[in-house]
Design a protein around this motif. Structure first.
Motif, PDB file in Angstrom:
ATOM      1  N   SER A 385       0.820  -1.207  -0.020  1.00 52.58           N
ATOM      2  CA  SER A 385       0.055  -0.016  -0.086  1.00 52.58           C
ATOM      3  C   SER A 385       0.877   1.366  -0.180  1.00 52.58           C
ATOM      4  O   SER A 385       0.477   2.298  -0.616  1.00 52.58           O
ATOM      5  CB  SER A 385      -0.944   0.006   1.235  1.00 52.58           C
ATOM      6  OG  SER A 385      -0.178   0.009   2.501  1.00 52.58           O
ATOM      7  N   LEU A 386       2.139   1.250   0.551  1.00 51.88           N
ATOM      8  CA  LEU A 386       2.794   2.368   0.605  1.00 51.88           C
ATOM      9  C   LEU A 386       3.536   2.879  -0.603  1.00 51.88           C
ATOM     10  O   LEU A 386       3.802   4.054  -0.770  1.00 51.88           O
ATOM     11  CB  LEU A 386       3.990   2.049   1.530  1.00 51.88           C
ATOM     12  CG  LEU A 386       3.615   2.052   3.145  1.00 51.88           C
ATOM     13  CD1 LEU A 386       4.966   1.617   3.919  1.00 51.88           C
ATOM     14  CD2 LEU A 386       3.123   3.367   3.744  1.00 51.88           C
ATOM     15  N   ASN A 395      -3.938   9.343   2.559  1.00 57.03           N
ATOM     16  CA  ASN A 395      -4.108   9.433   1.127  1.00 57.03           C
ATOM     17  C   ASN A 395      -3.453   8.749   0.063  1.00 57.03           C
ATOM     18  O   ASN A 395      -2.511   8.187   0.250  1.00 57.03           O
ATOM     19  CB  ASN A 395      -3.929  11.039   0.712  1.00 57.03           C
ATOM     20  CG  ASN A 395      -4.610  11.863   1.810  1.00 57.03           C
ATOM     21  OD1 ASN A 395      -5.671  12.132   1.829  1.00 57.03           O
ATOM     22  ND2 ASN A 395      -3.834  12.543   2.974  1.00 57.03           N
ATOM     23  N   ASP A 396      -4.456   8.597  -1.087  1.00 53.21           N
ATOM     24  CA  ASP A 396      -3.815   7.774  -2.292  1.00 53.21           C
ATOM     25  C   ASP A 396      -2.841   8.937  -2.895  1.00 53.21           C
ATOM     26  O   ASP A 396      -2.954  10.054  -2.944  1.00 53.21           O
ATOM     27  CB  ASP A 396      -5.108   7.622  -3.039  1.00 53.21           C
ATOM     28  CG  ASP A 396      -6.180   6.736  -2.638  1.00 53.21           C
ATOM     29  OD1 ASP A 396      -5.688   5.558  -2.345  1.00 53.21           O
ATOM     30  OD2 ASP A 396      -7.051   7.203  -2.433  1.00 53.21           O
ATOM     31  N   ARG A 468      -7.963   1.559  -3.296  1.00 53.76           N
ATOM     32  CA  ARG A 468      -7.699   3.035  -2.809  1.00 53.76           C
ATOM     33  C   ARG A 468      -8.248   3.245  -1.666  1.00 53.76           C
ATOM     34  O   ARG A 468      -9.240   2.627  -1.496  1.00 53.76           O
ATOM     35  CB  ARG A 468      -8.270   3.670  -4.074  1.00 53.76           C
ATOM     36  CG  ARG A 468      -7.433   3.621  -5.396  1.00 53.76           C
ATOM     37  CD  ARG A 468      -7.975   4.442  -6.730  1.00 53.76           C
ATOM     38  NE  ARG A 468      -8.061   5.783  -6.265  1.00 53.76           N
ATOM     39  CZ  ARG A 468      -7.117   6.672  -6.544  1.00 53.76           C
ATOM     40  NH1 ARG A 468      -5.992   6.321  -7.034  1.00 53.76           N
ATOM     41  NH2 ARG A 468      -7.018   7.914  -5.971  1.00 53.76           N
ATOM     42  N   ILE A 469      -7.884   4.251  -1.200  1.00 53.66           N
ATOM     43  CA  ILE A 469      -8.375   4.689   0.033  1.00 53.66           C
ATOM     44  C   ILE A 469      -9.663   5.487  -0.110  1.00 53.66           C
ATOM     45  O   ILE A 469     -10.526   5.422   0.550  1.00 53.66           O
ATOM     46  CB  ILE A 469      -7.498   5.805   0.746  1.00 53.66           C
ATOM     47  CG1 ILE A 469      -6.234   4.857   1.302  1.00 53.66           C
ATOM     48  CG2 ILE A 469      -7.998   6.474   2.069  1.00 53.66           C
ATOM     49  CD1 ILE A 469      -5.051   5.761   1.914  1.00 53.66           C
ATOM     50  N   ASP A 470      -9.937   6.229  -1.252  1.00 55.01           N
ATOM     51  CA  ASP A 470     -10.803   7.251  -1.374  1.00 55.01           C
ATOM     52  C   ASP A 470     -12.172   6.560  -1.810  1.00 55.01           C
ATOM     53  O   ASP A 470     -13.109   7.172  -1.732  1.00 55.01           O
ATOM     54  CB  ASP A 470     -10.332   8.341  -2.349  1.00 55.01           C
ATOM     55  CG  ASP A 470     -10.148   7.544  -4.134  1.00 55.01           C
ATOM     56  OD1 ASP A 470     -10.268   6.444  -4.045  1.00 55.01           O
ATOM     57  OD2 ASP A 470      -9.670   8.415  -4.960  1.00 55.01           O
ATOM     58  N   THR A 473     -11.677   0.885  -1.007  1.00 57.98           N
ATOM     59  CA  THR A 473     -11.263  -0.477  -1.380  1.00 57.98           C
ATOM     60  C   THR A 473      -9.917  -0.710  -0.635  1.00 57.98           C
ATOM     61  O   THR A 473      -9.372  -2.012  -0.664  1.00 57.98           O
ATOM     62  CB  THR A 473     -11.195  -0.683  -2.840  1.00 57.98           C
ATOM     63  OG1 THR A 473     -10.305   0.018  -3.294  1.00 57.98           O
ATOM     64  CG2 THR A 473     -12.464  -0.666  -3.616  1.00 57.98           C
ATOM     65  N   LEU A 474      -9.366  -0.004   0.090  1.00 55.66           N
ATOM     66  CA  LEU A 474      -7.813  -0.169   0.875  1.00 55.66           C
ATOM     67  C   LEU A 474      -8.230   0.185   2.168  1.00 55.66           C
ATOM     68  O   LEU A 474      -8.636   1.381   2.210  1.00 55.66           O
ATOM     69  CB  LEU A 474      -7.111   0.648   0.149  1.00 55.66           C
ATOM     70  CG  LEU A 474      -5.442   0.465   0.571  1.00 55.66           C
ATOM     71  CD1 LEU A 474      -5.070  -1.024  -0.047  1.00 55.66           C
ATOM     72  CD2 LEU A 474      -4.341   1.558   0.145  1.00 55.66           C
ATOM     73  N   VAL A 475      -8.219  -0.470   3.098  1.00 57.68           N
ATOM     74  CA  VAL A 475      -8.561  -0.477   4.437  1.00 57.68           C
ATOM     75  C   VAL A 475      -7.479  -0.957   5.506  1.00 57.68           C
ATOM     76  O   VAL A 475      -6.501  -1.734   5.193  1.00 57.68           O
ATOM     77  CB  VAL A 475      -9.728  -0.913   4.759  1.00 57.68           C
ATOM     78  CG1 VAL A 475     -10.920  -0.548   4.127  1.00 57.68           C
ATOM     79  CG2 VAL A 475      -9.481  -2.600   4.603  1.00 57.68           C
TER      80      VAL A 475
END
Length: 627
Positions: A385-386, A395-396, A468-470, A473-475
Motif C-alpha cells: 500500500s505504501l 491519502n492515495d 484505493r483509500i478514497d 477498497t483499501l482499509v
C-alpha cells in the motif's frame, strides 16, 4: 569500460533442438562474463564501497555467470530475467514451465509463450552468496579494504525455524553465511521472542556459541550459531555479533546494467542478432532488485545509453533490498532492514515535495516505462500500500505517467499452488488452511503484451488497477480482521510484519544492518473484501470473480511448526466451501463469461482461454471430492 571479455562454457541446441513455429530453434549459451568499472563511472557515486575495490590501475574487476537463449529467427527484442537467488523464474512465470524438482531442471520451454514470439532471453548472476550449486548463477567480486584491512563490524542475523534444531547457519535459505570474526566473542548477543510484536529476551551467553553439532558433539565453527536447548520452531531469534564484509555487493547491479548494455550494443563474441528493445523482468526479490536499480539511477550505462526500455517489477511490494550495502543479506526479508526505507512510491519527482523512487533516474535521464505489479500477499507482508499512498496511510498517491500499477485480487506471492496442500516439503512450512491455488499467470502474460505495446507502439496500457483509500477498497488490516470474524471460517491474522520509521547509524561501533532508532510503525493497509469475503478491487481472475470458496493473500503458521497466529509472508489461502457446489456446466459457463470480461479489459489473452477454463474445471473436481 564495461564487459571486458566473455568465456563461453557451453553452446548447444536448447530443449533438444525443439522448433518453435516460424521462430525456429534456440541456442543455449552458458558464459562467464568479466567486467571492468573505470574510475570515472557514475557507479562510484552510488555503489557502496566500490572505490575501496580499485586495483592499482584504478579499475574494479569482477565476473558473473550468465546464460542466453538465442532464437534462430528472433524478433530483435531481449528480455533479461533477473535471477532470483540464482534461479531463472521467467520461464515459470510467463511460460508455465515446471518448477525445479527431481524431474525438472526449471529450464523447460513450458507453453513456449516467449519462445514462439521470438524473444531472446538472458540471465546474469548478481547475488554473491547463493549456494554453490550447479545451475545457480552467481557473481564473484573483490573484497573492499579500508586502511589496508578488511572491513569488520557488528551485524544482526534473524533466525526462525520450522522444526527444533540445535544449530543454524548464519544466513537465510542455506546461502553463504556472514561468519563470526571471533567464535569466542563475549559481547555477542542472542535474543528470542515469541513473535514480531513481543519483547525480546536475552539468552545467557553461556547457553549458546558459534558452532554446530557433529557426532553429538559441539564443534566451534564461525559459520553457525549453536543453542544448547535448541531453536524452537516459530520463535524469532536474533544474534548480534562481529563479522567481516566480504564484497561490495552492489556490483550485482552493475553486472546487470553492463551485461544488457553489452548485448544491445553488438554482443561481440556471441552470434546474436541486433537487439533494438530490451525488457527487464523480476519477480519477488528480483522485482525489488529492479526497483533498487531505478532508485539508484542505473538505467543508463557507462556511455549514458538507456539500458531497459520497459521493466516489470513483479510481487515486490513497496520494498527494495539489501543489494547495495555492507554486510548485505540479499535474501533477507526481515522488517528491520534498509530494504524497508523510503522512498516507497513512484510518483512524479517533486510533485508532492517528497522523495520518489524515480528521483535519481529522472535527474540522469533514461527513465523506462515501468509496470509495478503486486499480488494480495504483498499488501499483507511487504507493505504494498505504501507504493501508492502517503506514508501516513491517509491519502492515495498517483504514480508518474511513465508508470502503471496493478494488483491481482485474492492471490498469493507465487502463482497458485495445486494440488491442494497445506505443506511445502521443500522448506518445512505448514499452514492452517490450503495454500492459495489461484493462477495469476494468464493476467501477467497479458500485462507483458500491454507493456510491449506501450514501449514499441506507444499504445497506452490499461489504467492503474489497485485498491484505493478514497473509494473504500483499501482499509486498515485490523478493520478487516473484524470483517473476517463474520465468516466463521477465516482464521485470525494476529501477528503481521509491520515496518517502522527507522534510522541507521554510520558509526563503526554500532550495528550496521539493523536500525539504531525505531520510530512509529507505518500503516498496513490491505484490500477490502465483498460479501463472499473475496477481494475485488484489482485484476480479478475468473476463479476469484465467481469463487468456489475464499481466496486470500495470506495464511497462518500451523501450530505444528510453532508461531501460531503469525502470517506466513508469501503463502495465501484457499478456504474451500462445505456447502454443495452448483452444477459444473453452469459454473464453467460463468468462468467463460468472466474470461470474456478480462479479455475486453486487456487482462487476458485468447492464448489462455482453454487454459483458464481447464484449470477451473480441475479445481472444481478437486473441491467436489472433498465434500
Amino acid at each position: 569500460m564495461t564487459v571486458s571479455d566473455i568465456s563461453i562454457i557451453k553452446s548447444a541446441p536448447y530443449a533438444g533442438g525443439q522448433r518453435f513455429g516460424e521462430i525456429g530453434s534456440y541456442t543455449e549459451v552458458d558464459l562467464t562474463v568479466n567486467f571492468e568499472i573505470g574510475p570515472d563511472d557514475y557507479a562510484h557515486q552510488v555503489i557502496a564501497d566500490l572505490p575501496l575495490c580499485k586495483e592499482s590501475d584504478q579499475i574494479v574487476r569482477f565476473s558473473s555467470d550468465a546464460k542466453i537463449l538465442i532464437p534462430e529467427n528472433g524478433n530483435n527484442k531481449l528480455v533479461l530475467d533477473v535471477p532470483n537467488r540464482g534461479r531463472n523464474l521467467i520461464l515459470k512465470m510467463l511460460n508455465n514451465s515446471p518448477e525445479v524438482s527431481s524431474s525438472s531442471s526449471g529450464w523447460e520451454p513450458g507453453n513456449a509463450f516467449l519462445l514462439e514470439n521470438g524473444y531472446t532471453l538472458t540471465w546474469c548472476g548478481w547475488q554473491h552468496d547463493v549456494p554453490d550449486t550447479p545451475g545457480l548463477l552467481t557473481i564473484k567480486g573483490p573484497q573492499p579494504f579500508q586502511n589496508g584491512s578488511p572491513i569488520s563490524g557488528k551485524i544482526t542475523m534473524t533466525i526462525q525455524t520450522n522444526e527444533l534444531t540445535r544449530y543454524h547457519l548464519l544466513s537465510e535459505r542455506g546461502h553463504s553465511p556472514l561468519p563470526a570474526k571471533n567464535v569466542g566473542e563475549s559481547a555477542a548477543i542472542l535474543t528470542v521472542q515469541e513473535n514480531e510484536d513481543a519483547d525480546p529476551t536475552v539468552i545467557d551467553r553461556e547457553a549458546w556459541n558459534f558452532g554446530k553439532e557433529q557426532a553429538n558433539k559441539f564443534v566451534p565453527d564461525p559459520n553457525y550459531v549453536f543453542l544448547e536447548t535448541g531453536f524452537e520452531p516459530g520463535k524469532i531469534y536474533r544474534v548480534t555479533y562481529t563479522s567481516v564484509n566480504t564484497i561490495a555487493n552492489g556490483i550485482g547491479l552493475l553486472a546487470t546494467r553492463d551485461w544488457v548494455s553489452f548485448l544491445r550494443n553488438g554482443a561481440k563474441g556471441i552470434e546474436c542478432s541486433t537487439l533494438d528493445t530490451v525488457y527487464g523482468f523480476g519477480h519477488s526479490q528480483s522485482g525489488r532488485f529492479l526497483r533498487h536499480l531505478i532508485y539508484l539511477g542505473l538505467n543508463l550505462d557507462a556511455q549514458n545509453k538507456k539500458v531497459f526500455d520497459g521493466i516489470i517489477a513483479h510481487a515486490a511490494g513497496a520494498r527494495r533490498g539489501e543489494f547495495n550495502q555492507r554486510f548485505a543479506q540479499p535474501s533477507s526479508a526481515i522488517k528491520q532492514s534498509k530494504s524497508n526505507l523510503p522512498p516507497f512510491s513512484a510518483t512524479t519527482p517533486d510533485s508532492l515535495n517528497h522523495e520518489s523512487l524515480l528521483d535519481a533516474q529522472y535527474e540522469r535521464g533514461g527513465v523506462p516505462k515501468l509496470f509495478l505489479i503486486n499480488t494480495a500477499s504483498e499488501y499483507w507482508w511487504a507493505h504494498a500500500s505504501l507504493s501508492h499512498t502517503t506514508p501516513d496511510g491517509q491519502n492515495d498517491l498517483e504514480p508518474d505517467p511513465i508508470c502503471r500499477m496493478y494488483f491481482y485480487s485474492g492471490t498469493q506471492h507465487s502463482s497458485g499452488k495445486f494440488p491442494l496442500t497445506t505443506k511445502d516439503l521443500g522448506n518445512g512450512v505448514e499452514s492452517e488452511t490450503y495454500f492459495n491455488f489461484i493462477d495469476y499467470r494468464p493476467a501477467l502474460r497479458a500485462l507483458f503484451i500491454q507493456l510491449v505495446n506501450w514501449v514499441e507502439k506507444d499504445v497506452n496500457p490499461s489504467d492503474n488497477r489497485v485498491p484505493r483509500i478514497d473509494n473504500g477498497t483499501l482499509v486498515p488490516y485490523h478493520a478487516l480482521r473484524n470483517t473476517y470474524k463474520a465468516s466463521n471460517v477465516i482464521p485470525d491474522p494476529v501477528h503481521i510484519k509491520q515496518i517502522s520509521q527507522m534510522e541507521f547509524s554510520d558509526l563503526e561501533d554500532d550495528i550496521q544492518n539493523v536500525p539504531k532508532f525505531l520510530g512509529d510503525p507505518l500503516p498496513v493497509l490491505v484490500p477490502s473484501v465483498n460479501d463472499s469475503f473475496n477481494e475485488y478491487s484489482g485484476i480479478t481472475l475468473p476463479e476469484v470473480a465467481v469463487p468456489l470458496g475464499i481466496h486470500l493473500g495470506w495464511n497462518l503458521r500451523h501450530a505444528r511448526i510453532g508461531g501460531s497466529g503469525q502470517i506466513i509472508g508469501t503463502i495465501g489461502s484457499s478456504i474451500v466451501p462445505a456447502e454443495p457446489l452448483q452444477p459444473k456446466e453452469d459454473y464453467l459457463k460463468l468462468i467463460e463469461n468472466e474470461f470474456e470480461r478480462l479479455l475486453k479489459e486487456g487482462f487476458a489473452l485468447e492464448f489462455d482461454r482453454k487454459y483458464i477454463i481447464n484449470e477451473a474445471s480441475i479445481h472444481y473436481d478437486a473441491i467436489l471430492q472433498l465434500q
